[in-house]
Design a protein around this motif. Structure first.
Motif, PDB file in Angstrom:
ATOM      1  N   ARG A 114       0.819  -1.220   0.000  1.00 26.52           N
ATOM      2  CA  ARG A 114       0.000   0.000   0.000  1.00 26.52           C
ATOM      3  C   ARG A 114       0.847   1.262   0.000  1.00 26.52           C
ATOM      4  O   ARG A 114       0.496   2.267   0.632  1.00 26.52           O
ATOM      5  CB  ARG A 114      -0.930  -0.016   1.211  1.00 26.52           C
ATOM      6  N   SER A 115       1.998   1.227  -0.690  1.00 23.40           N
ATOM      7  CA  SER A 115       2.847   2.426  -0.720  1.00 23.40           C
ATOM      8  C   SER A 115       2.202   3.491  -1.594  1.00 23.40           C
ATOM      9  O   SER A 115       1.378   3.198  -2.472  1.00 23.40           O
ATOM     10  CB  SER A 115       4.241   2.097  -1.254  1.00 23.40           C
ATOM     11  N   ILE A 135      11.678  -5.748  -6.643  1.00 20.75           N
ATOM     12  CA  ILE A 135      13.064  -5.899  -7.109  1.00 20.75           C
ATOM     13  C   ILE A 135      13.901  -6.156  -5.864  1.00 20.75           C
ATOM     14  O   ILE A 135      14.090  -5.250  -5.047  1.00 20.75           O
ATOM     15  CB  ILE A 135      13.577  -4.633  -7.830  1.00 20.75           C
ATOM     16  N   THR A 138       9.198   1.309 -16.255  1.00 17.48           N
ATOM     17  CA  THR A 138       9.106   2.521 -15.441  1.00 17.48           C
ATOM     18  C   THR A 138       9.700   3.732 -16.173  1.00 17.48           C
ATOM     19  O   THR A 138       9.050   4.781 -16.268  1.00 17.48           O
ATOM     20  CB  THR A 138       9.783   2.284 -14.072  1.00 17.48           C
TER      21      THR A 138
HETATM   22  P1  NAD Z   1       7.349   0.056   0.373  1.00 19.88           P
HETATM   23  O1  NAD Z   1       8.347  -0.523   1.310  1.00 19.88           O
HETATM   24  O2  NAD Z   1       7.086   1.524   0.389  1.00 19.88           O
HETATM   25  O3  NAD Z   1       5.949  -0.683   0.598  1.00 19.88           O
HETATM   26  C1  NAD Z   1       5.863  -2.071   0.788  1.00 19.88           C
HETATM   27  C2  NAD Z   1       4.450  -2.441   1.120  1.00 19.88           C
HETATM   28  O4  NAD Z   1       4.411  -3.853   1.327  1.00 19.88           O
HETATM   29  C3  NAD Z   1       3.888  -1.798   2.389  1.00 19.88           C
HETATM   30  O5  NAD Z   1       2.690  -1.157   2.059  1.00 19.88           O
HETATM   31  C4  NAD Z   1       3.645  -2.957   3.348  1.00 19.88           C
HETATM   32  O6  NAD Z   1       2.397  -2.857   4.038  1.00 19.88           O
HETATM   33  C5  NAD Z   1       3.589  -4.155   2.425  1.00 19.88           C
HETATM   34  N1  NAD Z   1       4.100  -5.344   3.107  1.00 19.88           N
HETATM   35  C6  NAD Z   1       5.243  -5.492   3.818  1.00 19.88           C
HETATM   36  N2  NAD Z   1       5.344  -6.741   4.294  1.00 19.88           N
HETATM   37  C7  NAD Z   1       4.248  -7.406   3.883  1.00 19.88           C
HETATM   38  C8  NAD Z   1       3.783  -8.729   4.048  1.00 19.88           C
HETATM   39  N3  NAD Z   1       4.469  -9.620   4.731  1.00 19.88           N
HETATM   40  N4  NAD Z   1       2.613  -9.065   3.488  1.00 19.88           N
HETATM   41  C9  NAD Z   1       1.897  -8.178   2.762  1.00 19.88           C
HETATM   42  N5  NAD Z   1       2.301  -6.904   2.555  1.00 19.88           N
HETATM   43  C10 NAD Z   1       3.461  -6.523   3.117  1.00 19.88           C
HETATM   44  O7  NAD Z   1       7.789  -0.447  -1.080  1.00 19.88           O
HETATM   45  P2  NAD Z   1       7.478   0.125  -2.559  1.00 19.88           P
HETATM   46  O8  NAD Z   1       8.209   1.395  -2.778  1.00 19.88           O
HETATM   47  O9  NAD Z   1       6.023   0.081  -2.845  1.00 19.88           O
HETATM   48  O10 NAD Z   1       8.216  -0.996  -3.426  1.00 19.88           O
HETATM   49  C11 NAD Z   1       7.819  -2.363  -3.371  1.00 19.88           C
HETATM   50  C12 NAD Z   1       8.760  -3.193  -4.207  1.00 19.88           C
HETATM   51  O11 NAD Z   1       8.677  -2.751  -5.557  1.00 19.88           O
HETATM   52  C13 NAD Z   1      10.238  -3.063  -3.831  1.00 19.88           C
HETATM   53  O12 NAD Z   1      10.867  -4.319  -4.063  1.00 19.88           O
HETATM   54  C14 NAD Z   1      10.762  -2.051  -4.808  1.00 19.88           C
HETATM   55  O13 NAD Z   1      12.149  -2.212  -5.068  1.00 19.88           O
HETATM   56  C15 NAD Z   1       9.956  -2.381  -6.026  1.00 19.88           C
HETATM   57  N6  NAD Z   1       9.788  -1.264  -6.957  1.00 19.88           N
HETATM   58  C16 NAD Z   1      10.041  -1.522  -8.262  1.00 19.88           C
HETATM   59  C17 NAD Z   1       9.879  -0.535  -9.196  1.00 19.88           C
HETATM   60  C18 NAD Z   1      10.128  -0.832 -10.641  1.00 19.88           C
HETATM   61  O14 NAD Z   1      10.447   0.020 -11.413  1.00 19.88           O
HETATM   62  N7  NAD Z   1       9.975  -2.082 -11.048  1.00 19.88           N
HETATM   63  C19 NAD Z   1       9.477   0.751  -8.819  1.00 19.88           C
HETATM   64  C20 NAD Z   1       9.175   0.973  -7.470  1.00 19.88           C
HETATM   65  C21 NAD Z   1       9.341  -0.050  -6.546  1.00 19.88           C
END
Ligand code: NAD
Length: 296
Positions: free
Chosen positions: A167-168, A232, A270
């Motif tokens: 939920r980010s 990632i 992205t």
């Molecule tokens: P974030 O840390 O801001 O959010 C992670 C979310 O996961 C939180 O909302 C949390 O509630 C949830 N979470 C954590 N543990 C959990 C669990 N055990 N069960 C269910 N939900 C859980 O991360 P983000 O910025 O949204 O990024 C998420 C992933 O996506 C990362 O691996 C990041 O590197 C990747 N990402 C990739 C790209 C891309 O271009 N492909 C871009 C942004 C982020």
């Protein structure tokens, strides 16, 4: 069932080619060259790599790239003054401030000082509100890329059950809004969700954006579902460094109908969507029709 692989690398190349084509037309027919300004504060190595890659791809599609590299101890006033200058520069159609910022800078304040019409990351509070109310906005690049791949694979998403894990503000929440906008029934799951396996098993579309290596095993995936893996994660396996997603690819690919790999899935989309957003911002600011298929 063996899943069809959704090739994000090839898809991103197609998006960049579409952008390049439209940029060439804009130059020829209207004498306008879209411009993207990227601001980097400090020397975070990962951020430096991203900024270099963004600048290179911006130039490759025929746009102007303006890079502003500031010292790690740059004051908030100086950063805000630069953003103000870029907001008022007619050659700049998109502004991106590379995150994370050094601790002494207020990220929310900085992001919300960008002109919403130039906010190609879609993080400005106005764009968040516009997206949430189904109005025309700048849409965050990673969820936009996921939506493009889903639309390309399925055509219409109407009526599908979608689960977004995470939920980010950057990925999970805007992804859920976009799926809702395409008439999915959307569940947002997170770290406090009770019985996550059961929630995931009901979904026709699973978007995993958690940041935990291979946390979603194949037996959570409904037969034939579409799996979009945003995660990632760098891990060490058999003495080697490896990139893996939030989904256990091997077991999920045996049940899913379609799946994005890591690397080569969501990742390349992205920056392609950042270029698409810059083109969209340029067209809007000049009162020209928006590029087809490159917006939400
Ligand atoms: P974030 O840390 O801001 O959010 C992670 C979310 O996961 C939180 O909302 C949390 O509630 C949830 N979470 C954590 N543990 C959990 C669990 N055990 N069960 C269910 N939900 C859980 O991360 P983000 O910025 O949204 O990024 C998420 C992933 O996506 C990362 O691996 C990041 O590197 C990747 N990402 C990739 C790209 C891309 O271009 N492909 C871009 C942004 C982020």
């Amino acid at each position: 069932m063996v899943a069809q692989v959704i090739d994000g690398k090839a898809f991103a190349a197609k998006v960049r080619a579409q952008v390049a084509d439209q940029v060439a037309k804009l130059k020829e027919e209207n004498g306008i060259t879209p411009g993207l300004a990227v601001v980097l504060v400090g020397e975070d190595p990962a951020s430096q790599v991203y900024v270099r890659s963004k600048g290179k791809q911006t130039v490759e599609v025929g746009m102007n790239s303006y890079e502003h590299k500031l010292d790690a101890d740059t004051s908030e006033d100086d950063l805000l003054a630069l953003i103000d200058k870029l907001n008022n520069d007619p050659a700049v159609h998109g502004i991106l401030v590379q995150l994370p910022l050094p601790k002494h800078l207020n990220e929310d304040l900085v992001i919300n000082s960008i002109d919403p019409a130039k906010d190609v990351d879609g993080f400005h509070i106005s764009n968040v509100g516009l997206l949430g109310t189904g109005q025309k906005s700048m849409v965050p690049c990673t969820p936009l890329g996921c939506l493009m791949m889903l639309r390309d694979y399925h055509g219409s998403l109407s009526g599908m059950d979608a689960v977004v894990i995470g939920r980010s503000n950057i990925v999970g929440k805007p992804m859920a809004q976009l799926l809702l906008g395409d008439s999915c029934t959307v569940t947002i799951a997170h770290s406090r969700t009770k019985d996550l396996p059961d929630v995931v098993r009901r979904a026709d579309i699973v978007v995993a954006a958690v940041g935990r290596p291979e946390m979603v095993p194949g037996d959570w995936i409904k037969e034939g579902a579409t799996v979009i893996d945003v995660g990632i994660n760098r891990i060490e396996r058999d003495g080697k460094n490896k990139l893996v997603g939030d989904v256990d690819y091997a077991s999920a690919a045996e049940r899913a109908g379609a799946i994005t790999p890591v690397p080569g899935g969501v990742g390349p989309m992205t920056i392609a969507c950042l270029l698409a957003n810059t083109l969209t911002a340029c067209c809007r600011s000049n009162g020209l029709p928006e590029p087809e298929g490159l917006t939400a």
